[in-house]
Design an enzyme around this catalytic site. Structure first.
Site, PDB file in Angstrom:
ATOM      1  N   HIS A 126      29.175  37.690  60.940  1.00  0.00           N
ATOM      2  CA  HIS A 126      29.622  36.580  61.789  1.00  0.00           C
ATOM      3  C   HIS A 126      29.070  36.721  63.208  1.00  0.00           C
ATOM      4  O   HIS A 126      28.747  35.736  63.854  1.00  0.00           O
ATOM      5  CB  HIS A 126      31.161  36.526  61.839  1.00  0.00           C
ATOM      6  CG  HIS A 126      31.776  36.130  60.531  1.00  0.00           C
ATOM      7  ND1 HIS A 126      32.343  34.899  60.316  1.00  0.00           N
ATOM      8  CD2 HIS A 126      31.888  36.799  59.356  1.00  0.00           C
ATOM      9  CE1 HIS A 126      32.789  34.822  59.063  1.00  0.00           C
ATOM     10  NE2 HIS A 126      32.525  35.973  58.464  1.00  0.00           N
ATOM     11  N   ASP A 173      33.404  30.296  65.494  1.00  0.00           N
ATOM     12  CA  ASP A 173      33.395  30.691  64.098  1.00  0.00           C
ATOM     13  C   ASP A 173      34.419  29.874  63.311  1.00  0.00           C
ATOM     14  O   ASP A 173      35.496  29.543  63.832  1.00  0.00           O
ATOM     15  CB  ASP A 173      33.749  32.180  64.010  1.00  0.00           C
ATOM     16  CG  ASP A 173      33.377  32.788  62.673  1.00  0.00           C
ATOM     17  OD1 ASP A 173      32.175  33.003  62.441  1.00  0.00           O
ATOM     18  OD2 ASP A 173      34.287  33.027  61.846  1.00  0.00           O
ATOM     19  N   HIS A 176      22.684  41.774  48.445  1.00  0.00           N
ATOM     20  CA  HIS A 176      23.952  41.232  47.948  1.00  0.00           C
ATOM     21  C   HIS A 176      24.005  39.716  48.154  1.00  0.00           C
ATOM     22  O   HIS A 176      24.998  39.091  47.826  1.00  0.00           O
ATOM     23  CB  HIS A 176      25.118  41.923  48.656  1.00  0.00           C
ATOM     24  CG  HIS A 176      25.234  41.576  50.118  1.00  0.00           C
ATOM     25  ND1 HIS A 176      24.149  41.488  50.971  1.00  0.00           N
ATOM     26  CD2 HIS A 176      26.310  41.307  50.892  1.00  0.00           C
ATOM     27  CE1 HIS A 176      24.554  41.175  52.180  1.00  0.00           C
ATOM     28  NE2 HIS A 176      25.870  41.060  52.165  1.00  0.00           N
ATOM     29  N   ASN A 186      23.162  35.539  55.905  1.00  0.00           N
ATOM     30  CA  ASN A 186      22.220  35.895  56.978  1.00  0.00           C
ATOM     31  C   ASN A 186      20.991  36.570  56.384  1.00  0.00           C
ATOM     32  O   ASN A 186      19.864  36.275  56.770  1.00  0.00           O
ATOM     33  CB  ASN A 186      22.870  36.840  57.991  1.00  0.00           C
ATOM     34  CG  ASN A 186      23.993  36.170  58.756  1.00  0.00           C
ATOM     35  OD1 ASN A 186      23.752  35.250  59.530  1.00  0.00           O
ATOM     36  ND2 ASN A 186      25.217  36.600  58.512  1.00  0.00           N
ATOM     37  N   GLY A 219      32.864  37.157  47.398  1.00  0.00           N
ATOM     38  CA  GLY A 219      32.951  35.925  48.194  1.00  0.00           C
ATOM     39  C   GLY A 219      31.934  34.859  47.837  1.00  0.00           C
ATOM     40  O   GLY A 219      31.817  34.432  46.682  1.00  0.00           O
ATOM     41  N   GLN A 241      28.796  34.973  47.674  1.00  0.00           N
ATOM     42  CA  GLN A 241      27.473  35.470  47.302  1.00  0.00           C
ATOM     43  C   GLN A 241      26.919  34.928  45.980  1.00  0.00           C
ATOM     44  O   GLN A 241      25.704  34.876  45.797  1.00  0.00           O
ATOM     45  CB  GLN A 241      27.472  37.012  47.314  1.00  0.00           C
ATOM     46  CG  GLN A 241      27.729  37.565  48.736  1.00  0.00           C
ATOM     47  CD  GLN A 241      28.305  38.955  48.762  1.00  0.00           C
ATOM     48  OE1 GLN A 241      28.285  39.663  47.755  1.00  0.00           O
ATOM     49  NE2 GLN A 241      28.839  39.379  49.897  1.00  0.00           N
TER      50      GLN A 241
HETATM   51  N1  UDP Z   1      22.069  44.083  58.988  1.00  0.00           N
HETATM   52  C1  UDP Z   1      21.242  44.868  59.740  1.00  0.00           C
HETATM   53  N2  UDP Z   1      21.210  46.202  59.490  1.00  0.00           N
HETATM   54  C2  UDP Z   1      21.948  46.792  58.534  1.00  0.00           C
HETATM   55  C3  UDP Z   1      22.780  45.968  57.731  1.00  0.00           C
HETATM   56  C4  UDP Z   1      22.821  44.618  57.983  1.00  0.00           C
HETATM   57  O1  UDP Z   1      20.543  44.378  60.633  1.00  0.00           O
HETATM   58  O2  UDP Z   1      21.871  48.009  58.385  1.00  0.00           O
HETATM   59  C5  UDP Z   1      22.200  42.654  59.341  1.00  0.00           C
HETATM   60  C6  UDP Z   1      21.425  41.714  58.475  1.00  0.00           C
HETATM   61  O3  UDP Z   1      20.111  41.562  58.959  1.00  0.00           O
HETATM   62  C7  UDP Z   1      22.244  40.443  58.581  1.00  0.00           C
HETATM   63  C8  UDP Z   1      23.667  40.932  58.768  1.00  0.00           C
HETATM   64  O4  UDP Z   1      23.544  42.266  59.227  1.00  0.00           O
HETATM   65  O5  UDP Z   1      21.860  39.707  59.723  1.00  0.00           O
HETATM   66  C9  UDP Z   1      24.471  40.924  57.490  1.00  0.00           C
HETATM   67  O6  UDP Z   1      24.861  39.641  57.224  1.00  0.00           O
HETATM   68  P1  UDP Z   1      24.868  39.033  55.754  1.00  0.00           P
HETATM   69  O7  UDP Z   1      25.353  37.644  55.884  1.00  0.00           O
HETATM   70  O8  UDP Z   1      23.558  39.215  55.123  1.00  0.00           O
HETATM   71  O9  UDP Z   1      25.893  39.903  54.946  1.00  0.00           O
HETATM   72  P2  UDP Z   1      27.351  40.487  55.289  1.00  0.00           P
HETATM   73  O10 UDP Z   1      27.102  41.758  55.979  1.00  0.00           O
HETATM   74  O11 UDP Z   1      28.058  39.482  56.130  1.00  0.00           O
HETATM   75  O12 UDP Z   1      27.966  40.679  53.947  1.00  0.00           O
END
Ligand code: UDP
Ligand code: UDP
Ligand code: UDP
Length: 466
Positions: A24, A122, A359, A363, A382, A384
């Site tokens: 988020h 948000d 997953h 993002n 969720g 995904q």
């Molecule tokens: N991310 C990152 N480094 C990490 C893990 C995640 O930069 O080691 C970033 C990734 O690029 C993305 C966000 O964290 O922008 C994760 O968001 P996403 O919606 O993909 O999944 P969530 O973590 O919310 O399940």
């Protein structure tokens, strides 16, 4: 600390209020930087304390990189202790932020100078923020951190789940939302079958306030989800929703150079598979071992971000203990395993990356689209599965449906290795990923790019209202 008072001229002053967790926070920070570079005075509301170390580090790095973005600290009320329906640390934080908005945010917003032209908030604060903003006559733009398709499901959820009982049942095959292709029941997040769970009741409570927003911003782009965006905007999903603006893929903001890049520099072009499951998705030890086995079997070089605990501060287990020294010895010339925060955006941008096991967090998907990296989606929670369907329909990713929701089964290394091999050798998928990258680029190509135009349209509206 920069103060918005330092700025002159007729720029709209906007505040950005992120939700909990990096999934988020990241899109909110990207939006803040994009609004700032397009002539807005920006105040970022920094929620304190955060759940993860990644969030607090990212927030402080962000303010040092963008000293002209104003910082408004928002000290939230104590989190409530976990209960049986609400034991996820990020959900507990959602609840605490939402409650704190009611009690603490109004004076902070009132003291903003110059007065705020709008808030970009948000989805998870919609229920509590909307009445305050109505009172203060500040327009609210909701930032959706999921795809347009799942946003439609969220918006429609209050009409699907009535009087504590879902209108859909586990014996149906599909859920029908007006204007959308039917959603296979298997893609619906399991908690939605139980309206008393926090995840579900909180989603419904916030969804009911979506019609009150001035607009909804989605990190997607016109060419990626055209039909869903049309259904949302022509009133078919719900007749009373505000305009839904596709403004993605959100631009990355400036980051320090990640540590893994020099290793990637030594690898051949499109040879490496990148493996990461987002900021809050941990796997069981058994599944971690099978995934390691699968990556070894695939024969591909890999960069694997490993998480064994939901919250990073609690993720103390050593890589050696999770995977064993002999595994690490065998793969040492071929793969690296990282148990830390990486700069994913830079990794996906690197020419050595040829595929992404993800997953299917939204993002991550938009980042993969931006850099044309094909995806092996392994949806676990969720939104995904709905996202995995969107990815598959867009043609730049595959999804193995019988791998189950998170924790449902342990997927064996043989299967994982096979799928990774297929991902890395699928030319059709790679070509389609390159087309998606091109479409994503066009969304911001110039003033007529669909996402650029959508964002500038909002800023222009705010400017005219000044
Ligand atoms: N991310 C990152 N480094 C990490 C893990 C995640 O930069 O080691 C970033 C990734 O690029 C993305 C966000 O964290 O922008 C994760 O968001 P996403 O919606 O993909 O999944 P969530 O973590 O919310 O399940
Ligand atoms: N609405 C909609 N689709 C639905 C249900 C509601 O678009 O399936 C919209 C509609 O514009 C309606 C508003 O949501 O005016 C509120 O609907 P609700 O049934 O909650 O309240 P009512 O209008 O019946 O008082
Ligand atoms: N509505 C809508 N789209 C729908 C279902 C309902 O726009 O798919 C509108 C409908 O026109 C009415 C309002 O939402 O004005 C309430 O709808 P519903 O028939 O669900 O009323 P309820 O049963 O909630 O009283």
């Amino acid at each position: 600390m920069a103060n918005a008072d330092d700025f002159s001229g007729k720029s709209p002053h906007v505040a950005v209020l992120p939700g909990a967790g990096m999934g988020h926070l990241t899109p909110a920070l990207r939006l803040a930087a994009m609004l700032s570079s397009r002539g807005c005075l920006v105040t970022l509301i920094a929620v304190k304390p955060t759940v993860s170390a990644a969030e607090s580090t990212t927030i402080s790095n962000f303010f040092s990189t963008y000293p002209h973005i104003n910082r408004l600290d928002f000290e939230i009320l104590p989190r409530k202790p976990p209960s049986s329906t609400n034991d996820d640390p990020f959900f507990i934080q959602f609840e605490a932020i939402s409650r704190s908005v009611v009690h603490l945010l109004k004076p902070l917003l009132l003291s903003s100078s110059p007065p705020l032209s709008a808030i970009f908030s948000d989805f998870t604060v919609s229920m509590t923020l909307t009445p305050i903003l109505e009172e203060l006559c500040i327009p609210n733009y909701v930032l959706s951190v999921t795809c347009a398709r799942f946003l439609s499901l969220l918006a429609y959820l209050p009409y699907l789940i009535n009087e504590n009982s879902p209108k859909f049942s586990e014996s149906d095959d599909y859920v029908h939302i007006p204007g959308l292709s039917p959603l296979p029941l298997s893609t619906i997040p399991p908690p939605f079958f139980n309206p008393t769970l926090f995840f579900t009741s909180f989603a419904i409570s916030n969804a009911l306030f979506l019609p009150k927003a001035k607009g909804i911003l989605v990190n997607t782009f016109e060419r990626f989800e055209p039909d869903t965006l049309a259904a949302l905007n022509n009133g078919r999903v719900l007749s009373n929703l505000p305009p839904v603006h596709p403004i993605g893929p959100l631009e990355p903001y400036k980051l320090e150079k990640g540590e893994q890049l020099s290793w990637l520099d030594d690898q051949s072009v499109i040879s490496v598979v990148y493996v990461c499951f987002g900021n809050r998705t941990a796997m069981s030890k058994d599944q971690i071992r099978e995934l390691g086995d699968g990556l070894e079997r695939s024969g591909c070089p890999f960069l694997w971000v490993l998480k064994s605990s939901k919250v990073d501060k609690e993720d103390t287990e050593e890589i050696e203990d999770l995977l064993g020294d002999s595994f690490l010895e065998r793969i040492k010339n071929r793969g690296i395993v990282v148990k830390a925060w990486v700069n994913q955006e830079q990794i996906l941008a690197h020419p050595a990356i040829g595929g992404f096991v993800s997953h299917a967090g939204w993002n991550s998907v938009m980042e993969a689209a931006r850099y044309g990296v094909p995806l092996l989606a392994w949806p676990l929670h969720g939104d995904q599965r709905v996202i995995s369907e969107v990815v598959e329909n867009a043609g730049f990713g595959v999804w193995v449906r019988d791998w189950g929701w998170g924790g449902e089964r342990v997927v064996k290394g043989e299967e994982i290795g096979e799928k990774v091999k297929q991902l890395m050798s699928d030319e059709k998928l790679r070509n389609r990923a390159m087309e998606v990258e091109e479409e994503a680029r066009k969304a911001f190509q110039d003033a007529n790019g669909s996402s650029e135009k959508a964002l500038m349209g909002i800023i222009e509206t705010l400017r005219l209202a000044e």
